[in-house]
Each structure stands twice: as structure tokens, then as C-alpha cells.
Design a protein around this motif. Sequence first.
Motif, PDB file in Angstrom:
ATOM      1  N   LEU A  67      43.777  81.917  67.038  1.00  0.00           N
ATOM      2  CA  LEU A  67      44.325  83.225  67.412  1.00  0.00           C
ATOM      3  C   LEU A  67      45.780  83.105  67.846  1.00  0.00           C
ATOM      4  O   LEU A  67      46.613  83.964  67.520  1.00  0.00           O
ATOM      5  N   ALA A  68      46.100  82.020  68.550  1.00  0.00           N
ATOM      6  CA  ALA A  68      47.474  81.824  69.002  1.00  0.00           C
ATOM      7  C   ALA A  68      48.442  81.679  67.830  1.00  0.00           C
ATOM      8  O   ALA A  68      49.619  82.036  67.940  1.00  0.00           O
ATOM      9  N   LEU A  69      47.960  81.169  66.712  1.00  0.00           N
ATOM     10  CA  LEU A  69      48.791  81.021  65.519  1.00  0.00           C
ATOM     11  C   LEU A  69      48.923  82.325  64.742  1.00  0.00           C
ATOM     12  O   LEU A  69      49.925  82.538  64.050  1.00  0.00           O
ATOM     13  N   VAL A  70      47.905  83.170  64.843  1.00  0.00           N
ATOM     14  CA  VAL A  70      47.813  84.371  63.998  1.00  0.00           C
ATOM     15  C   VAL A  70      48.462  85.589  64.631  1.00  0.00           C
ATOM     16  O   VAL A  70      49.181  86.345  63.964  1.00  0.00           O
ATOM     17  N   ALA A  71      48.216  85.815  65.912  1.00  0.00           N
ATOM     18  CA  ALA A  71      48.606  87.062  66.572  1.00  0.00           C
ATOM     19  C   ALA A  71      50.085  87.070  66.958  1.00  0.00           C
ATOM     20  O   ALA A  71      50.655  86.045  67.335  1.00  0.00           O
ATOM     21  N   THR A  72      50.693  88.246  66.845  1.00  0.00           N
ATOM     22  CA  THR A  72      52.065  88.453  67.306  1.00  0.00           C
ATOM     23  C   THR A  72      52.108  89.705  68.181  1.00  0.00           C
ATOM     24  O   THR A  72      51.154  90.488  68.215  1.00  0.00           O
ATOM     25  N   ARG A  73      53.208  89.894  68.845  1.00  0.00           N
ATOM     26  CA  ARG A  73      53.351  91.065  69.717  1.00  0.00           C
ATOM     27  C   ARG A  73      53.365  92.365  68.927  1.00  0.00           C
ATOM     28  O   ARG A  73      53.097  93.440  69.475  1.00  0.00           O
ATOM     29  N   ALA A  74      53.679  92.288  67.648  1.00  0.00           N
ATOM     30  CA  ALA A  74      53.738  93.497  66.826  1.00  0.00           C
ATOM     31  C   ALA A  74      52.361  93.986  66.393  1.00  0.00           C
ATOM     32  O   ALA A  74      52.223  95.126  65.949  1.00  0.00           O
TER      33      ALA A  74
ATOM     34  N   ALA B  65      33.743  85.463  67.113  1.00  0.00           N
ATOM     35  CA  ALA B  65      35.057  85.465  67.748  1.00  0.00           C
ATOM     36  C   ALA B  65      35.933  84.369  67.140  1.00  0.00           C
ATOM     37  O   ALA B  65      35.455  83.277  66.818  1.00  0.00           O
ATOM     38  N   LEU B  66      37.202  84.662  66.968  1.00  0.00           N
ATOM     39  CA  LEU B  66      38.135  83.682  66.435  1.00  0.00           C
ATOM     40  C   LEU B  66      38.487  82.682  67.533  1.00  0.00           C
ATOM     41  O   LEU B  66      38.797  83.081  68.659  1.00  0.00           O
ATOM     42  N   PRO B  67      38.444  81.388  67.240  1.00  0.00           N
ATOM     43  CA  PRO B  67      38.824  80.391  68.256  1.00  0.00           C
ATOM     44  C   PRO B  67      40.214  80.662  68.808  1.00  0.00           C
ATOM     45  O   PRO B  67      41.126  81.077  68.077  1.00  0.00           O
ATOM     46  N   ASP B  68      40.406  80.395  70.093  1.00  0.00           N
ATOM     47  CA  ASP B  68      41.668  80.714  70.768  1.00  0.00           C
ATOM     48  C   ASP B  68      42.859  80.007  70.135  1.00  0.00           C
ATOM     49  O   ASP B  68      43.954  80.578  70.061  1.00  0.00           O
ATOM     50  N   ASP B  69      42.678  78.759  69.680  1.00  0.00           N
ATOM     51  CA  ASP B  69      43.814  78.030  69.118  1.00  0.00           C
ATOM     52  C   ASP B  69      44.285  78.640  67.806  1.00  0.00           C
ATOM     53  O   ASP B  69      45.489  78.657  67.510  1.00  0.00           O
TER      54      ASP B  69
ATOM     55  N   HIS C 141      35.412  91.639  70.982  1.00  0.00           N
ATOM     56  CA  HIS C 141      34.903  90.310  70.665  1.00  0.00           C
ATOM     57  C   HIS C 141      35.363  89.839  69.292  1.00  0.00           C
ATOM     58  O   HIS C 141      35.589  88.638  69.080  1.00  0.00           O
ATOM     59  N   LEU C 142      35.535  90.770  68.352  1.00  0.00           N
ATOM     60  CA  LEU C 142      35.852  90.432  66.972  1.00  0.00           C
ATOM     61  C   LEU C 142      37.293  90.753  66.575  1.00  0.00           C
ATOM     62  O   LEU C 142      37.677  90.498  65.433  1.00  0.00           O
ATOM     63  N   ALA C 143      38.085  91.282  67.496  1.00  0.00           N
ATOM     64  CA  ALA C 143      39.437  91.736  67.147  1.00  0.00           C
ATOM     65  C   ALA C 143      40.274  90.624  66.548  1.00  0.00           C
ATOM     66  O   ALA C 143      40.995  90.829  65.565  1.00  0.00           O
ATOM     67  N   GLY C 144      40.201  89.423  67.110  1.00  0.00           N
ATOM     68  CA  GLY C 144      40.974  88.307  66.583  1.00  0.00           C
ATOM     69  C   GLY C 144      40.545  87.929  65.178  1.00  0.00           C
ATOM     70  O   GLY C 144      41.374  87.647  64.309  1.00  0.00           O
ATOM     71  N   ARG C 145      39.236  87.915  64.940  1.00  0.00           N
ATOM     72  CA  ARG C 145      38.714  87.580  63.613  1.00  0.00           C
ATOM     73  C   ARG C 145      39.146  88.625  62.586  1.00  0.00           C
ATOM     74  O   ARG C 145      39.527  88.285  61.463  1.00  0.00           O
ATOM     75  N   ILE C 146      39.078  89.898  62.963  1.00  0.00           N
ATOM     76  CA  ILE C 146      39.493  90.965  62.047  1.00  0.00           C
ATOM     77  C   ILE C 146      40.987  90.853  61.750  1.00  0.00           C
ATOM     78  O   ILE C 146      41.427  91.023  60.612  1.00  0.00           O
TER      79      ILE C 146
END
Length: 218
Positions: free
Chosen positions: A134-141, A128-132, A150-155
Motif C-alpha cells: 500500500l505504501a508503494l501504491v497510494a498517493t495523496r492524490a 486487505a492489501l499488505p501495508d508495505d 478493509h478493502l480500499a487499498g486492494r481496490i
Amino acid sequence: MTTPPEVALAQTSLLRAMAAIAPGSVRIGCRVIRDADETHLLPEEARSLPARQPAMRCASGAARWIAHGLLAEFCVNDTAVLRAPSGAPVWPEGITGSLAHDNEMAVAAIAPVGRIASLGIDVEPALALPDDILALVATRADRTDAADRHLAGRILFSAKEAVYKAVYPLDREILGYEDIAVDLDAGHATTKTGRRVSLAYCVAPRVVVLAFVEQGAG
């Protein structure tokens, strides 16, 4: 030196998973990084790499060892894959490709320039990608519903890294995570410049994402 069975199994398993996601014209490979892999660097390659920690040079040596083998499949032999000032590998004319590694595994992908204009690849541990981060990587788009929760953030992280590698040689523009919208459900990404990139990924035994721009796309 004899390869330990667990190392051979890891390489074989990952190679099989990668082969299942790669387009037919793309050649891919992987290698568990070993302590002496910096010896696989050709002299020109070694000189093109900045002075870095031994572990990083081993990883670069492992990735280029794979690349040399893949290039040989296209009858391109004894060709150095130099590191450009941007950090990107420099491929022979008529070839596109990408290198990546994490702390344990190196991967490479190459293809003749034709239907595919540019490639990007990334490898990450299947964790799993650490939450901090993930907050930098993910956007609403971004769309990740189709991925393992479990792995969505890492992918997603790996996909954006691979997309950047695929589009930078074409657009020569620095992109942030917020500049790349990933749709894992549909298997593509779009950059702020309007470049459309196809995506494919596997998650066992590591996360590997392959990004490729087809001729005429974007």
C-alpha cells in the motif's frame, strides 16, 4: 469433467457482480483456473507465451478460453489472442480488451472499438492489501473514502493495474503507481499524461476493477 458446485458458484457469483458494473457494449467473463487450462491455448498463443511455470500457463489458458468465448459473441471465431512483447494481449482489428488473473480466478473483458477506445481489467483476492505494498501504491492524490475500509487499498491497487492496461495501448508510455491518481468516489482516474479513465469495481466474491477510456477522453 463435472464442475464442483463450489467452483460453479464462485464463477456465477463473480460473473453476476461483474455484469452489474460493465457498460452495455462490454462483454465480460470469468473462470476458476483449473490444472489443465493450458490446453485451451491455441498453438499460436502457446508459442507467443514465454516459457513459464505451469501454473502461469494454466492461468493464461483460462483467460484466453474466456476471451475466445467472448470474441465469438462478436462473430470472431478461432482467432488467437497472442501475447505482445510488452506482455499485453493482441486483439483482432476493431476489438479492444483486457485479460487478468490472480492465483485462482481468470477474467476477461472485450468490446468493439467505438464509444469505448480501450479497456483494462484486473482481479484480486478480496483481502486487505499488505501495508508495505500500500505504501508503494497510494498517493495523496488518491481518493478511496467511498470504498470498504478493509478493502480500499486492494481496490486502489487493482484500479491502478487496470488503468495502466487501458491507457498503455493508447499512449505507449510506462507508468508507475505514482503516475496514476485514482478517485474511487467519483469513479475515474487521471494519468500524468492527462488521460482520463472511467472506473467501475465490484468486491464480491473477488475484487475486480474495470477501467475504460471513452472515445475523445483525454
